[in-house]
Design a protein around this motif. Sequence first.
Motif, PDB file in Angstrom:
ATOM      1  N   ILE A 142     -10.778   7.719  -0.485  1.00 16.10           N
ATOM      2  CA  ILE A 142     -11.327   8.983  -0.283  1.00 16.10           C
ATOM      3  C   ILE A 142     -10.617  10.231   0.036  1.00 16.10           C
ATOM      4  CG2 ILE A 142     -13.269  10.056   0.963  1.00 16.10           C
ATOM      5  CD1 ILE A 142     -13.675   7.217   2.057  1.00 16.10           C
ATOM      6  N   LEU A 197      -5.841  18.000  -0.044  1.00 18.79           N
ATOM      7  CA  LEU A 197      -6.084  18.021   1.255  1.00 18.79           C
ATOM      8  C   LEU A 197      -6.080  16.796   2.249  1.00 18.79           C
ATOM      9  CD1 LEU A 197      -9.087  20.710   0.820  1.00 18.79           C
ATOM     10  CD2 LEU A 197      -6.619  21.214   1.424  1.00 18.79           C
ATOM     11  N   GLY A 198      -5.583  15.645   1.846  1.00 20.54           N
ATOM     12  CA  GLY A 198      -5.487  14.643   2.376  1.00 20.54           C
ATOM     13  C   GLY A 198      -6.604  13.680   2.330  1.00 20.54           C
ATOM     14  N   SER A 199      -6.582  12.406   2.869  1.00 22.82           N
ATOM     15  CA  SER A 199      -7.676  11.398   2.862  1.00 22.82           C
ATOM     16  C   SER A 199      -8.232  11.089   4.141  1.00 22.82           C
ATOM     17  CB  SER A 199      -6.817  10.080   2.313  1.00 22.82           C
ATOM     18  OG  SER A 199      -7.581   9.150   2.364  1.00 22.82           O
ATOM     19  N   ALA A 200      -9.542  10.826   3.997  1.00 17.98           N
ATOM     20  CA  ALA A 200     -10.666  10.322   5.000  1.00 17.98           C
ATOM     21  C   ALA A 200     -10.212   9.033   5.211  1.00 17.98           C
ATOM     22  CB  ALA A 200     -11.878  10.450   4.781  1.00 17.98           C
ATOM     23  N   GLY A 201      -9.682   8.231   4.372  1.00 19.79           N
ATOM     24  CA  GLY A 201      -9.406   6.660   4.590  1.00 19.79           C
ATOM     25  C   GLY A 201      -9.917   6.091   3.221  1.00 19.79           C
ATOM     26  N   LEU A 202     -10.142   4.882   3.296  1.00 15.72           N
ATOM     27  CA  LEU A 202     -10.543   4.076   2.184  1.00 15.72           C
ATOM     28  C   LEU A 202     -11.767   3.025   2.561  1.00 15.72           C
ATOM     29  CD1 LEU A 202      -7.392   3.305   2.793  1.00 15.72           C
ATOM     30  CD2 LEU A 202      -7.563   2.839   0.495  1.00 15.72           C
ATOM     31  N   ASP A 203     -12.835   2.903   1.454  1.00 15.60           N
ATOM     32  CA  ASP A 203     -13.888   2.224   1.729  1.00 15.60           C
ATOM     33  C   ASP A 203     -13.685   0.599   1.746  1.00 15.60           C
ATOM     34  OD1 ASP A 203     -15.796   4.159   2.146  1.00 15.60           O
ATOM     35  OD2 ASP A 203     -16.419   4.027   0.095  1.00 15.60           O
ATOM     36  N   GLU A 204     -12.794   0.383   1.102  1.00 15.68           N
ATOM     37  CA  GLU A 204     -12.346  -1.118   0.957  1.00 15.68           C
ATOM     38  C   GLU A 204     -10.614  -1.430   0.538  1.00 15.68           C
ATOM     39  OE1 GLU A 204     -14.614  -4.772  -1.160  1.00 15.68           O
ATOM     40  OE2 GLU A 204     -13.283  -3.717  -2.228  1.00 15.68           O
ATOM     41  N   LEU A 205     -10.238  -2.161   1.118  1.00 15.45           N
ATOM     42  CA  LEU A 205      -8.670  -2.468   0.760  1.00 15.45           C
ATOM     43  C   LEU A 205      -8.669  -3.847   0.752  1.00 15.45           C
ATOM     44  CD1 LEU A 205      -5.614  -1.510   0.497  1.00 15.45           C
ATOM     45  CD2 LEU A 205      -5.597  -1.250   2.853  1.00 15.45           C
ATOM     46  N   MET A 257       1.003   4.324  -2.690  1.00 12.29           N
ATOM     47  CA  MET A 257       0.842   5.555  -2.461  1.00 12.29           C
ATOM     48  C   MET A 257       1.770   6.633  -2.956  1.00 12.29           C
ATOM     49  SD  MET A 257      -1.250   7.364  -0.683  1.00 12.29           S
ATOM     50  CE  MET A 257      -1.112   9.462  -0.736  1.00 12.29           C
ATOM     51  N   ALA A 259       0.713  -1.264  -0.171  1.00  9.00           N
ATOM     52  CA  ALA A 259      -0.021  -0.154  -0.138  1.00  9.00           C
ATOM     53  C   ALA A 259       1.030   1.202   0.015  1.00  9.00           C
ATOM     54  CB  ALA A 259      -0.930   0.121   1.033  1.00  9.00           C
TER      55      ALA A 259
END
Lengths: 163, 163
Positions: free
Chosen positions: A145, A84-92, A70, A66
């Motif tokens: 995201i 502005l950065g990431s809130a995360g991921l819905d699935e990995l 990135m 990962a």
Amino acid sequence: MVNDQGLSYFEDYALGTTYDCGSVSVDQASIIAFAKEFDPQPFHVDPEAAAAGPFGGLIASGWHTAALVMRLLVENYLSEESSLGSAGLDELRWPYPVRPGDTLRARATVVEARRSLSKPDRGIIKTLVEAVNQDGRTVMRATAINFMLVRPAPRPVSPAPRP
Amino acid sequence: MVNDQGLSYFEDYALGTTYDCGSVSVDQASIIAFAKEFDPQPFHVDPEAAAAGPFGGLIASGWHTAALVMRLLVENYLSEESSLGSAGLDELRWPYPVRPGDTLRARATVVEARRSLSKPDRGIIKTLVEAVNQDGRTVMRATAINFMLVRPAPRPVSPAPRP
């Protein structure tokens, strides 16, 4: 600054478009070094134990994969100017192991793009991120995201002074 | 080998139980070193640019946070004896930034545990992983999917030879 894909602001990320994000190779030394620091399971750090283990050989930590992907996204997809950065991921998912000597190519597809309702200076982009090895096997798939600044409005031109 | 939590095989991961996985501190030098290698966005690698940026200061790459938390899981939750790796995560969120000097505590809650239908030697465990900083703010939340060997059946005792 616009990156190689011409992606500078939120508006530039075209829904449904897939961007090639380049490739990266990974060797045994870097697999072991990363895993010794962050994920010291036998099949990531010990070639002998790994050979007798569930994968029949050393494989990279999924977090290493990962992180390598990135890097490709930062260099080829995320705009330095507007990210502005990431809130995360819905699935990995890591559907196939990464082994020493593999070369991974990443691609990013814009699967959702909408303006923020609460913060008018930005938009929210969901990206399907895929990494594929030299044999065409998908080794990582994720939906990320990200927040991106929208293009600033042009400065209003001052009206010419009336004569 | 059983880890400190007494977690050795699939059967030991008790549905609904939360395991404390210890804590880790993160300093500015390691935030910058990780990000220079894997996530060189200005707010991760350049304290001056970060101070003027969206977070008002340097923050850790979310992948760095995830890797630090992984280390805690390997040391305190995943059984070296039975861990068969991970298929991925159902969700990963970074709801609050990680800054230099933060101390993160991780905990792991078993939210699903079932035997594999196709491979009888293993089970599938879903774990809610949470990392909280020194102020009680959740900085990472994820649902991880792991495969674990089930406890081996005891060797059958040979019947005593008939007289």
